[in-house]
Scaffold this motif. Structure first.
Motif, PDB file in Angstrom:
ATOM      1  N   LEU A   1       2.897   6.676  -7.860  1.00 18.91           N
ATOM      2  CA  LEU A   1       3.573   5.474  -7.349  1.00 18.91           C
ATOM      3  C   LEU A   1       4.941   5.821  -6.763  1.00 18.91           C
ATOM      4  CD1 LEU A   1       2.709   2.856 -10.138  1.00 18.91           C
ATOM      5  CD2 LEU A   1       1.852   2.904  -7.795  1.00 18.91           C
ATOM      6  N   ARG A   2       5.673   6.707  -7.463  1.00 18.47           N
ATOM      7  CA  ARG A   2       6.996   7.109  -6.979  1.00 18.47           C
ATOM      8  C   ARG A   2       6.884   7.849  -5.643  1.00 18.47           C
ATOM      9  NH1 ARG A   2       8.521  10.558 -10.900  1.00 18.47           N
ATOM     10  NH2 ARG A   2       8.689   8.819 -12.368  1.00 18.47           N
TER      11      ARG A   2
ATOM     12  N   CYS B   1       5.987   5.398  -2.730  1.00 19.85           N
ATOM     13  CA  CYS B   1       7.154   4.627  -2.275  1.00 19.85           C
ATOM     14  C   CYS B   1       8.081   5.494  -1.434  1.00 19.85           C
ATOM     15  CB  CYS B   1       7.907   4.063  -3.479  1.00 19.85           C
ATOM     16  SG  CYS B   1       7.014   2.782  -4.367  1.00 19.85           S
ATOM     17  N   ARG B   2       8.292   6.735  -1.866  1.00 17.73           N
ATOM     18  CA  ARG B   2       9.186   7.645  -1.132  1.00 17.73           C
ATOM     19  C   ARG B   2       8.619   7.948   0.253  1.00 17.73           C
ATOM     20  NH1 ARG B   2      12.985  11.640  -2.596  1.00 17.73           N
ATOM     21  NH2 ARG B   2      13.950  12.304  -0.637  1.00 17.73           N
ATOM     22  N   ILE B   3       7.320   8.205   0.342  1.00 13.91           N
ATOM     23  CA  ILE B   3       6.699   8.525   1.638  1.00 13.91           C
ATOM     24  C   ILE B   3       6.784   7.342   2.588  1.00 13.91           C
ATOM     25  CG2 ILE B   3       4.474   8.998   2.747  1.00 13.91           C
ATOM     26  CD1 ILE B   3       3.806  10.768   0.314  1.00 13.91           C
ATOM     27  N   MET B   4       6.494   6.126   2.095  1.00 10.53           N
ATOM     28  CA  MET B   4       6.543   4.945   2.964  1.00 10.53           C
ATOM     29  C   MET B   4       7.970   4.668   3.439  1.00 10.53           C
ATOM     30  SD  MET B   4       3.500   4.111   3.482  1.00 10.53           S
ATOM     31  CE  MET B   4       3.818   2.617   4.420  1.00 10.53           C
ATOM     32  N   GLN B   5       8.960   4.906   2.575  1.00  9.08           N
ATOM     33  CA  GLN B   5      10.360   4.731   2.981  1.00  9.08           C
ATOM     34  C   GLN B   5      10.728   5.715   4.088  1.00  9.08           C
ATOM     35  OE1 GLN B   5      12.624   5.166  -0.614  1.00  9.08           O
ATOM     36  NE2 GLN B   5      12.015   3.162  -1.445  1.00  9.08           N
TER      37      GLN B   5
ATOM     38  N   LYS C   1      -4.094  -2.208   1.955  1.00  8.79           N
ATOM     39  CA  LYS C   1      -2.750  -2.089   2.522  1.00  8.79           C
ATOM     40  C   LYS C   1      -1.765  -1.597   1.473  1.00  8.79           C
ATOM     41  CE  LYS C   1      -3.066  -5.457   6.279  1.00  8.79           C
ATOM     42  NZ  LYS C   1      -2.499  -6.698   6.879  1.00  8.79           N
ATOM     43  N   GLU C   2      -1.927  -2.061   0.242  1.00  7.41           N
ATOM     44  CA  GLU C   2      -1.022  -1.649  -0.833  1.00  7.41           C
ATOM     45  C   GLU C   2      -1.251  -0.199  -1.246  1.00  7.41           C
ATOM     46  OE1 GLU C   2      -1.828  -4.469  -3.874  1.00  7.41           O
ATOM     47  OE2 GLU C   2      -0.571  -6.057  -2.999  1.00  7.41           O
ATOM     48  N   ALA C   3      -2.457   0.333  -0.987  1.00  9.26           N
ATOM     49  CA  ALA C   3      -2.795   1.696  -1.418  1.00  9.26           C
ATOM     50  C   ALA C   3      -2.266   2.773  -0.486  1.00  9.26           C
ATOM     51  CB  ALA C   3      -4.309   1.840  -1.559  1.00  9.26           C
ATOM     52  N   VAL C   4      -1.804   2.406   0.720  1.00 11.68           N
ATOM     53  CA  VAL C   4      -1.321   3.394   1.695  1.00 11.68           C
ATOM     54  C   VAL C   4       0.016   3.954   1.227  1.00 11.68           C
ATOM     55  CG1 VAL C   4      -0.639   3.726   4.112  1.00 11.68           C
ATOM     56  CG2 VAL C   4      -2.532   2.195   3.543  1.00 11.68           C
ATOM     57  N   PRO C   5       0.215   5.303   1.257  1.00 14.52           N
ATOM     58  CA  PRO C   5      -0.741   6.365   1.586  1.00 14.52           C
ATOM     59  C   PRO C   5      -1.739   6.594   0.451  1.00 14.52           C
ATOM     60  CG  PRO C   5       1.342   7.324   0.917  1.00 14.52           C
ATOM     61  CD  PRO C   5       1.554   5.840   0.927  1.00 14.52           C
ATOM     62  N   PHE C   6      -2.983   6.892   0.816  1.00 17.69           N
ATOM     63  CA  PHE C   6      -4.049   7.007  -0.161  1.00 17.69           C
ATOM     64  C   PHE C   6      -3.902   8.319  -0.958  1.00 17.69           C
ATOM     65  CE2 PHE C   6      -5.625   4.409   3.315  1.00 17.69           C
ATOM     66  CZ  PHE C   6      -6.139   3.298   2.639  1.00 17.69           C
ATOM     67  N   ALA C   7      -3.863   8.195  -2.277  1.00 13.01           N
ATOM     68  CA  ALA C   7      -3.794   9.364  -3.157  1.00 13.01           C
ATOM     69  C   ALA C   7      -5.214   9.707  -3.588  1.00 13.01           C
ATOM     70  CB  ALA C   7      -2.921   9.056  -4.370  1.00 13.01           C
ATOM     71  N   VAL C   8      -5.729  10.837  -3.126  1.00 12.13           N
ATOM     72  CA  VAL C   8      -7.152  11.140  -3.304  1.00 12.13           C
ATOM     73  C   VAL C   8      -7.348  12.539  -3.874  1.00 12.13           C
ATOM     74  CG1 VAL C   8      -7.839   9.641  -1.406  1.00 12.13           C
ATOM     75  CG2 VAL C   8      -7.391  12.057  -0.961  1.00 12.13           C
ATOM     76  N   CYS C   9      -8.551  12.746  -4.381  1.00 11.43           N
ATOM     77  CA  CYS C   9      -9.020  14.088  -4.727  1.00 11.43           C
ATOM     78  C   CYS C   9     -10.518  14.110  -4.450  1.00 11.43           C
ATOM     79  CB  CYS C   9      -8.721  14.443  -6.180  1.00 11.43           C
ATOM     80  SG  CYS C   9      -9.487  13.363  -7.394  1.00 11.43           S
ATOM     81  N   GLY C  10     -11.012  15.253  -4.016  1.00 12.49           N
ATOM     82  CA  GLY C  10     -12.423  15.360  -3.667  1.00 12.49           C
ATOM     83  C   GLY C  10     -13.154  16.302  -4.596  1.00 12.49           C
TER      84      GLY C  10
END
Length: 362
Positions: free
Chosen positions: A191-192, A195-199, A230-239
């Motif tokens: 989450l932190r 927020c930093r990336i979107m800022q 929209k709230e999930a951007v950027p998507f935190a994923v693992c494959g």
């Protein structure tokens, strides 16, 4: 009096029937199939190939040879396009994934984006040439419709390379930021970092792909889904492509000493949300590419073409006014169009003659 038996199922005379048009479009689209091109960009070791294979349940890189550390030092950015035909419930999708091995791996990455920018412009130029040619019905669309940009989870936000890359490409392609290997972080850290990336994206004026707003007549479930995406951007994923057994159920995930990370569990990562975004908004990604990015390239390209021709005429005939130069450019275009029309007429006449011969033989 005419026999009216068998006509009882026909609608009333005032019924037009254009409500059936969506079904016609659906049948035609399914028969033709769909094309989609996805580009994945990011440093080596962030799990790009694994994620793509997990998204589409296929192996796009069966013969890939992973270079060792010595070869990576000499490696430059190159682009590899892999195409696969996917069919699900009768719907065919021609998926092309463009990978960018070598991006961000060098000591000096100032020229990392040049090969990617050239590739995107080449696809736009190829589409423009095909669109301006005679055979417009069978154009293969290789334009980049979406770009997954992988961000390292080990930093404290965007690196200078991330910022420069997205600033150079946001006017050419739909960028979707993705935090790779999210299983390395706790929920609070994710989450932190989000927020930093979107800022930082907002402060640098970077334009990422905006999910379309819902219409007022959409159902509540769809509105809630778009809101969560929209709230999930950027998507935190693992494959992961490995099947594991958890509580008597087969799941795709990663096994650690402390437990299992389930790829398709929304409590563990945003993999499901990323896939939902890509599938449900695939048509919109194509439309934005066509109506915004490609139109911008096309208008710039045509403006530069006419300007270049106009300058060439001026240098040859210095005394000729500007309007005359522009007129000569358009007269040249008219001549080419007339030649194409004449060629089409000849082909139509030949076709008519062949049909007449076939009828005469019958």
């Amino acid at each position: 009096m005419a026999d009216t038996k068998g006509f009882s199922s026909i609608e009333t005379p005032g019924y037009v029937g254009f409500a059936n048009l969506p079904n016609q479009v659906h049948r035609k689209s399914v028969k033709k199939g769909f094309e989609f091109t996805l580009m994945v960009v990011g440093e080596s070791g962030l799990g790009k190939s694994t994620l793509v294979n997990s998204l589409f349940l296929t192996d796009l890189y069966p013969e890939r040879i992973i270079p060792d550390a010595i070869e990576k030092q000499k490696q430059t950015v190159k682009l590899e396009a892999s195409t696969v035909e996917i069919e699900e419930r009768g719907v065919k999708l021609r998926l092309t994934v463009v990978d960018t091995p070598g991006f961000g791996d060098a000591i000096d990455n100032s020229n990392s984006f040049s090969a990617i920018l050239e590739y995107i412009d080449e696809q736009y130029e190829r589409f423009l040439q095909d669109e301006s040619g005679l055979n417009r019905r069978n154009i293969v669309d290789n334009r980049i419709h979406c770009c997954f940009y992988f961000i390292s989870p080990f930093g404290h936000g965007l690196k200078p390379l991330d910022v420069e890359f997205m600033k150079k490409l946001h006017s050419k392609v739909n960028i979707v930021p993705v935090i790779a290997k999210a299983d390395c972080l706790t929920k609070k850290e994710i989450l932190r970092l989000k927020c930093r990336i979107m800022q930082e994206i907002e402060s640098h004026g970077i334009k990422i792909y905006p999910l379309p707003d819902c219409d007022s007549d959409e159902d509540e479930d769809y509105k809630e889904q778009v809101k969560q995406l929209k709230e999930a951007v950027p998507f935190a994923v693992c494959g992961a492509n490995t099947l594991l057994e958890v509580k008597g159920k087969k799941v795709r995930g990663r096994l650690y000493p402390w437990g299992v990370v389930e790829v398709e569990n929304p409590d563990h990562c945003d993999f499901i949300k990323l896939r939902t975004m890509l599938i449900t908004h695939m048509q919109d990604l194509q439309e934005v590419t066509q109506e915004v990015h490609y139109e911008n390239y096309r208008s710039d390209r045509l403006a530069k073409g006419i300007k270049g021709k106009d300058n060439g005429i001026k240098s040859d005939r210095d005394n000729m006014p500007t309007q005359a130069g522009v007129n000569s450019v358009f007269s040249e275009k008219d001549r080419i169009l007339q030649e194409k029309e004449a060629e089409l007429r000849r082909m139509q006449e030949m076709l008519a003659q062949m049909q007449a011969r076939m009828q005469a033989q019958k």
